[in-house]
Design a protein around this motif. Structure first.
Motif, PDB file in Angstrom:
ATOM      1  N   HIS A  56     -16.996 -24.489  20.367  1.00  9.17           N
ATOM      2  CA  HIS A  56     -17.882 -23.596  19.629  1.00  9.17           C
ATOM      3  C   HIS A  56     -18.227 -24.208  18.268  1.00  9.17           C
ATOM      4  O   HIS A  56     -17.449 -24.977  17.703  1.00  9.17           O
ATOM      5  CB  HIS A  56     -17.217 -22.235  19.432  1.00  9.17           C
ATOM      6  N   GLU A  99     -20.386 -17.185  14.122  1.00 13.16           N
ATOM      7  CA  GLU A  99     -19.437 -16.829  15.186  1.00 13.16           C
ATOM      8  C   GLU A  99     -18.288 -15.986  14.628  1.00 13.16           C
ATOM      9  O   GLU A  99     -17.158 -16.037  15.125  1.00 13.16           O
ATOM     10  CB  GLU A  99     -18.908 -18.084  15.866  1.00 13.16           C
ATOM     11  N   TYR A 110     -20.188 -13.679  21.865  1.00 15.01           N
ATOM     12  CA  TYR A 110     -21.386 -14.082  21.122  1.00 15.01           C
ATOM     13  C   TYR A 110     -22.610 -13.274  21.543  1.00 15.01           C
ATOM     14  O   TYR A 110     -23.395 -12.821  20.707  1.00 15.01           O
ATOM     15  CB  TYR A 110     -21.627 -15.578  21.334  1.00 15.01           C
TER      16      TYR A 110
END
Length: 254
Positions: A56, A99, A110
């Motif tokens: 991520h 995030e 998300y």
């Protein structure tokens, strides 16, 4: 207007803050555009993976935030090093807060309803930094005269009262008002004197034996949420993208 802009925005001492805010907002916008393209299967972009693990963008965001933060502390605020560190920090903060919901829930939310928290935090952060950049100081310090600033007792009293207003607003479940009220004291005062939300710590503590206050607070919260739910949802969808629909759960027939 030009004098205010030069005094509050372009003066050398605030240039790093301006660069950090600009890079923060641009990073968030670019990141959301790329993730929405990936989600739609368009463009040359794709998820970053290493050994089957989805990396991520909060990961490089944390690294850039640490590098930029320590770089800003170690550099001269008026030099080129401070400007570079501010940009690096802003980019890292944009990646991390994009995030934020994943960090909060410790799950990949998300594109879910829970993921909307990231958009809220980014917008709130950008607004607060914008207020600081425009010359506002936390707890009304900017409203004090030079004489009041020299009087430590008066200054501490003003800061303490404004902090108390923000704390009361927060305990009443008015998080956004409390946060903005930390920078603009009159906003916190409005949140402090109004009814608490029915699920707030203040309501549980002080409305337990006041059924009329509980009913009035619940009715006011219902009308407020009903009035602003759709506009807030539309704004979040515009900024961050529409979340995936929740899966339909079949009733348990056992």
């Amino acid at each position: 207007m030009g004098h205010w802009w030069v005094r509050n925005i372009v003066e050398p001492g605030k240039l790093p803050l301006l660069l950090a805010l600009t890079s923060f907002v641009l990073t968030f916008v670019v990141t959301r555009v790329i993730t929405r393209l990936i989600r739609a299967g368009k463009g040359p972009f794709g998820n970053v993976k290493a050994g089957g693990l989805h990396i991520h963008h909060v990961v490089p965001g944390v690294v850039l935030t640490v590098v930029g933060g320590f770089g800003a502390v170690a550099s001269d605020r008026h030099g080129a090093g401070g400007a570079v560190a501010a940009v690096v920090f802003g980019i890292g903060a944009g990646l991390v807060l994009d995030e934020f919901a994943l960090i909060l829930h410790l799950d990949d939310v998300y594109w879910s309803e829970e993921g909307r928290k990231s958009v809220e935090v980014v917008v709130l952060t950008a607004a607060l930094v914008g207020l600081l950049l425009a010359g506002f100081s936390p707890f009304g310090v900017n409203d004090l005269s030079p004489e009041e600033l020299q009087d430590r007792g008066g200054a501490l009293t003003t800061i303490g009262v404004n902090f108390l207003f923000a704390l009361v607003a927060l305990s009443k479940g008015k998080t956004r008002i409390a946060v903005f009220g930390a920078v603009v004291p009159l906003v916190a005062l409005v949140g402090a004197v109004r009814l608490a939300r029915p699920d707030s710590p203040w309501a549980r503590r002080f409305y337990g034996r006041r059924p009329r206050a509980r009913a009035k607070a619940a009715l006011r919260a219902y009308h407020h949420d009903r009035r602003w739910a759709k506009p807030r949802r539309a704004l979040h969808d515009l900024i961050g993208g529409k979340p995936d629909p929740r899966p339909v759960r079949l009733p348990d027939r056992r």
